[in-house]
Motif scaffolding. Structure first.
Motif, PDB file in Angstrom:
ATOM      1  N   VAL A   9      23.090   1.687 -49.603  1.00 22.11           N
ATOM      2  CA  VAL A   9      22.501   3.067 -49.222  1.00 22.11           C
ATOM      3  C   VAL A   9      22.136   3.771 -50.257  1.00 22.11           C
ATOM      4  O   VAL A   9      21.226   4.708 -50.385  1.00 22.11           O
ATOM      5  N   LEU A  10      22.951   3.628 -51.535  1.00 21.38           N
ATOM      6  CA  LEU A  10      22.979   4.655 -52.678  1.00 21.38           C
ATOM      7  C   LEU A  10      21.491   4.370 -53.381  1.00 21.38           C
ATOM      8  O   LEU A  10      20.767   4.978 -53.743  1.00 21.38           O
ATOM      9  N   LEU A  11      21.136   2.990 -53.428  1.00 24.63           N
ATOM     10  CA  LEU A  11      20.007   2.463 -54.022  1.00 24.63           C
ATOM     11  C   LEU A  11      18.822   3.038 -53.096  1.00 24.63           C
ATOM     12  O   LEU A  11      17.666   3.275 -53.513  1.00 24.63           O
ATOM     13  N   ARG A  12      19.020   2.854 -51.793  1.00 20.78           N
ATOM     14  CA  ARG A  12      18.006   3.025 -50.764  1.00 20.78           C
ATOM     15  C   ARG A  12      17.652   4.588 -51.152  1.00 20.78           C
ATOM     16  O   ARG A  12      16.496   5.116 -51.301  1.00 20.78           O
ATOM     17  N   ILE A  13      18.542   5.531 -51.119  1.00 22.80           N
ATOM     18  CA  ILE A  13      18.381   7.063 -51.171  1.00 22.80           C
ATOM     19  C   ILE A  13      17.888   7.253 -52.635  1.00 22.80           C
ATOM     20  O   ILE A  13      16.831   8.227 -52.572  1.00 22.80           O
ATOM     21  N   SER A  14      18.292   6.571 -53.428  1.00 21.31           N
ATOM     22  CA  SER A  14      17.825   6.877 -54.992  1.00 21.31           C
ATOM     23  C   SER A  14      16.187   6.422 -55.050  1.00 21.31           C
ATOM     24  O   SER A  14      15.457   7.396 -55.598  1.00 21.31           O
ATOM     25  N   TRP A  15      15.497   5.495 -54.797  1.00 19.02           N
ATOM     26  CA  TRP A  15      14.322   4.974 -54.935  1.00 19.02           C
ATOM     27  C   TRP A  15      13.728   5.893 -53.958  1.00 19.02           C
ATOM     28  O   TRP A  15      12.320   6.318 -54.187  1.00 19.02           O
ATOM     29  N   MET A  16      14.087   6.483 -52.750  1.00 19.00           N
ATOM     30  CA  MET A  16      13.219   7.329 -51.742  1.00 19.00           C
ATOM     31  C   MET A  16      13.218   8.648 -52.517  1.00 19.00           C
ATOM     32  O   MET A  16      12.204   9.313 -52.453  1.00 19.00           O
ATOM     33  N   PHE A  17      14.269   9.074 -53.303  1.00 20.29           N
ATOM     34  CA  PHE A  17      14.282  10.413 -53.965  1.00 20.29           C
ATOM     35  C   PHE A  17      13.189  10.393 -55.240  1.00 20.29           C
ATOM     36  O   PHE A  17      12.429  11.016 -55.349  1.00 20.29           O
ATOM     37  N   LEU A  18      13.061   9.053 -55.918  1.00 17.97           N
ATOM     38  CA  LEU A  18      12.103   8.757 -56.914  1.00 17.97           C
ATOM     39  C   LEU A  18      10.663   8.868 -56.285  1.00 17.97           C
ATOM     40  O   LEU A  18       9.771   9.079 -56.797  1.00 17.97           O
ATOM     41  N   LEU A  19      10.558   8.211 -54.993  1.00 13.74           N
ATOM     42  CA  LEU A  19       9.380   7.977 -54.448  1.00 13.74           C
ATOM     43  C   LEU A  19       8.845   9.472 -53.898  1.00 13.74           C
ATOM     44  O   LEU A  19       7.477   9.813 -54.374  1.00 13.74           O
ATOM     45  N   PHE A  20       9.676   9.987 -53.706  1.00 17.15           N
ATOM     46  CA  PHE A  20       9.385  11.653 -53.187  1.00 17.15           C
ATOM     47  C   PHE A  20       8.854  12.473 -54.440  1.00 17.15           C
ATOM     48  O   PHE A  20       7.644  13.117 -54.364  1.00 17.15           O
ATOM     49  N   THR A  21       9.483  12.165 -55.597  1.00 19.89           N
ATOM     50  CA  THR A  21       8.899  12.832 -56.898  1.00 19.89           C
ATOM     51  C   THR A  21       7.686  12.223 -57.405  1.00 19.89           C
ATOM     52  O   THR A  21       6.874  12.997 -57.562  1.00 19.89           O
ATOM     53  N   GLY A  22       7.228  10.990 -57.080  1.00 17.06           N
ATOM     54  CA  GLY A  22       6.102  10.129 -57.470  1.00 17.06           C
ATOM     55  C   GLY A  22       4.938  10.714 -56.745  1.00 17.06           C
ATOM     56  O   GLY A  22       3.971  10.983 -57.092  1.00 17.06           O
ATOM     57  N   VAL A  23       5.217  10.622 -55.549  1.00 16.95           N
ATOM     58  CA  VAL A  23       4.169  11.229 -54.458  1.00 16.95           C
ATOM     59  C   VAL A  23       3.809  12.755 -54.809  1.00 16.95           C
ATOM     60  O   VAL A  23       2.744  13.107 -54.404  1.00 16.95           O
ATOM     61  N   GLY A  24       4.962  13.420 -54.897  1.00 14.85           N
ATOM     62  CA  GLY A  24       4.522  14.971 -55.213  1.00 14.85           C
ATOM     63  C   GLY A  24       3.759  15.107 -56.410  1.00 14.85           C
ATOM     64  O   GLY A  24       2.899  15.892 -56.533  1.00 14.85           O
ATOM     65  N   ILE A  25       4.005  14.297 -57.515  1.00 16.85           N
ATOM     66  CA  ILE A  25       3.031  14.370 -58.728  1.00 16.85           C
ATOM     67  C   ILE A  25       1.737  13.964 -58.376  1.00 16.85           C
ATOM     68  O   ILE A  25       0.761  14.615 -59.002  1.00 16.85           O
ATOM     69  N   LEU A  26       1.645  12.865 -57.723  1.00 20.19           N
ATOM     70  CA  LEU A  26       0.353  12.033 -57.377  1.00 20.19           C
ATOM     71  C   LEU A  26      -0.584  13.263 -56.588  1.00 20.19           C
ATOM     72  O   LEU A  26      -1.653  13.192 -56.939  1.00 20.19           O
ATOM     73  N   SER A  27       0.081  13.780 -55.714  1.00 21.39           N
ATOM     74  CA  SER A  27      -0.741  14.728 -54.577  1.00 21.39           C
ATOM     75  C   SER A  27      -0.987  15.844 -55.583  1.00 21.39           C
ATOM     76  O   SER A  27      -2.149  16.357 -55.306  1.00 21.39           O
ATOM     77  N   PHE A  28      -0.280  16.579 -56.384  1.00 23.59           N
ATOM     78  CA  PHE A  28      -0.707  17.584 -57.178  1.00 23.59           C
ATOM     79  C   PHE A  28      -1.868  17.168 -58.099  1.00 23.59           C
ATOM     80  O   PHE A  28      -2.631  18.041 -58.441  1.00 23.59           O
ATOM     81  N   GLY A  29      -1.793  15.753 -58.696  1.00 18.21           N
ATOM     82  CA  GLY A  29      -2.860  15.609 -59.689  1.00 18.21           C
ATOM     83  C   GLY A  29      -4.125  15.552 -59.002  1.00 18.21           C
ATOM     84  O   GLY A  29      -5.309  15.718 -59.490  1.00 18.21           O
ATOM     85  N   ILE A  30      -4.011  14.664 -57.883  1.00 18.51           N
ATOM     86  CA  ILE A  30      -5.182  14.676 -57.092  1.00 18.51           C
ATOM     87  C   ILE A  30      -5.772  15.979 -56.790  1.00 18.51           C
ATOM     88  O   ILE A  30      -7.336  16.342 -56.690  1.00 18.51           O
ATOM     89  N   LEU A  31      -5.163  17.182 -56.175  1.00 14.81           N
ATOM     90  CA  LEU A  31      -5.505  18.289 -55.795  1.00 14.81           C
ATOM     91  C   LEU A  31      -6.208  19.048 -57.163  1.00 14.81           C
ATOM     92  O   LEU A  31      -7.067  19.794 -57.172  1.00 14.81           O
ATOM     93  N   VAL A  32      -5.519  18.858 -58.202  1.00 10.39           N
ATOM     94  CA  VAL A  32      -6.119  19.618 -59.471  1.00 10.39           C
ATOM     95  C   VAL A  32      -7.207  18.905 -59.851  1.00 10.39           C
ATOM     96  O   VAL A  32      -8.122  19.905 -60.200  1.00 10.39           O
ATOM     97  N   ALA A  33      -7.277  17.471 -59.863  1.00  3.47           N
ATOM     98  CA  ALA A  33      -8.567  16.873 -60.051  1.00  3.47           C
ATOM     99  C   ALA A  33      -9.609  17.239 -59.299  1.00  3.47           C
ATOM    100  O   ALA A  33     -10.911  17.613 -59.691  1.00  3.47           O
ATOM    101  N   ALA A  34      -9.381  17.592 -58.103  1.00  2.00           N
ATOM    102  CA  ALA A  34     -10.330  17.701 -57.004  1.00  2.00           C
ATOM    103  C   ALA A  34     -10.933  19.604 -56.993  1.00  2.00           C
ATOM    104  O   ALA A  34     -12.012  19.694 -56.904  1.00  2.00           O
ATOM    105  N   PHE A  35      -9.661  20.244 -57.332  1.00  2.00           N
ATOM    106  CA  PHE A  35      -9.912  21.778 -57.146  1.00  2.00           C
ATOM    107  C   PHE A  35      -9.277  22.304 -58.279  1.00  2.00           C
ATOM    108  O   PHE A  35      -8.050  22.927 -58.162  1.00  2.00           O
ATOM    109  N   PRO A  36      -9.786  22.136 -59.588  1.00  2.00           N
ATOM    110  CA  PRO A  36      -9.167  22.702 -60.737  1.00  2.00           C
ATOM    111  C   PRO A  36      -8.731  24.255 -60.712  1.00  2.00           C
ATOM    112  O   PRO A  36      -7.840  24.631 -61.336  1.00  2.00           O
ATOM    113  N   GLN A  37      -9.366  24.945 -59.911  1.00  2.00           N
ATOM    114  CA  GLN A  37      -9.214  26.412 -59.806  1.00  2.00           C
ATOM    115  C   GLN A  37      -7.731  26.663 -59.342  1.00  2.00           C
ATOM    116  O   GLN A  37      -7.274  27.998 -59.486  1.00  2.00           O
ATOM    117  N   ILE A  38      -7.290  25.776 -58.635  1.00  2.00           N
ATOM    118  CA  ILE A  38      -5.797  26.174 -57.923  1.00  2.00           C
ATOM    119  C   ILE A  38      -4.727  26.173 -58.877  1.00  2.00           C
ATOM    120  O   ILE A  38      -3.803  26.952 -58.611  1.00  2.00           O
TER     121      ILE A  38
END
Length: 130
Positions: A9-38
């Motif tokens: 359970v700990l490993l499952r929770i941990s990789w989900m936390f890291l996945l959430f972080t990675g997807v957050g960074i990925l999403s922000f990067g896509i938004l800034v690349a597409a709409f840099p004025q934000i």
């Protein structure tokens, strides 16, 4: 699928936390690349380039999390320390977006939890044989 069921359970929770972080960074990067004025009233070309770099960081972090980290490969555990370091430097530097920086503190906490919760699975105690 069998590998997923073998995870604690700990490993499952941990990789989900890291996945959430990675997807957050990925999403922000896509938004800034597409709409840099934000991200602010800076040089839009520079912001777009930073957005593309951030997209790459989020993509590779997500892939490392989903593949190697879930398999408990130690190199992935070391590499993913980039997340809390990145967010801590981001917070210390007062970097955008926004002025509240709550998201940065949240990403620092969840990435640290994602790395520390399964510590003993990546680095088990050595047993002494008689």
């Amino acid at each position: 699928m069998a590998k997923f069921k073998e995870q604690t359970v700990l490993l499952r929770i941990s990789w989900m936390f890291l996945l959430f972080t990675g997807v957050g960074i990925l999403s922000f990067g896509i938004l800034v690349a597409a709409f840099p004025q934000i991200a602010g009233s800076y040089d839009l070309g520079l912001l777009r380039a930073l957005g593309i770099a951030t997209t790459g960081m989020g993509f590779f972090g997500t892939v490392i999390t989903l593949k190697s980290y879930r398999r408990k490969e130690r190199w992935a555990w070391f590499i993913l320390w980039y997340y809390p370091i990145f967010w801590t430097l981001h917070l210390a530097g007062g970097l955008p977006p926004g002025n509240d920086h709550i998201h940065q503190v949240l990403f620092i906490v969840i990435s640290l939890l994602g790395l520390m919760l399964p510590f003993r699975q990546f680095f088990p105690r050595k047993t002494v044989e008689p």
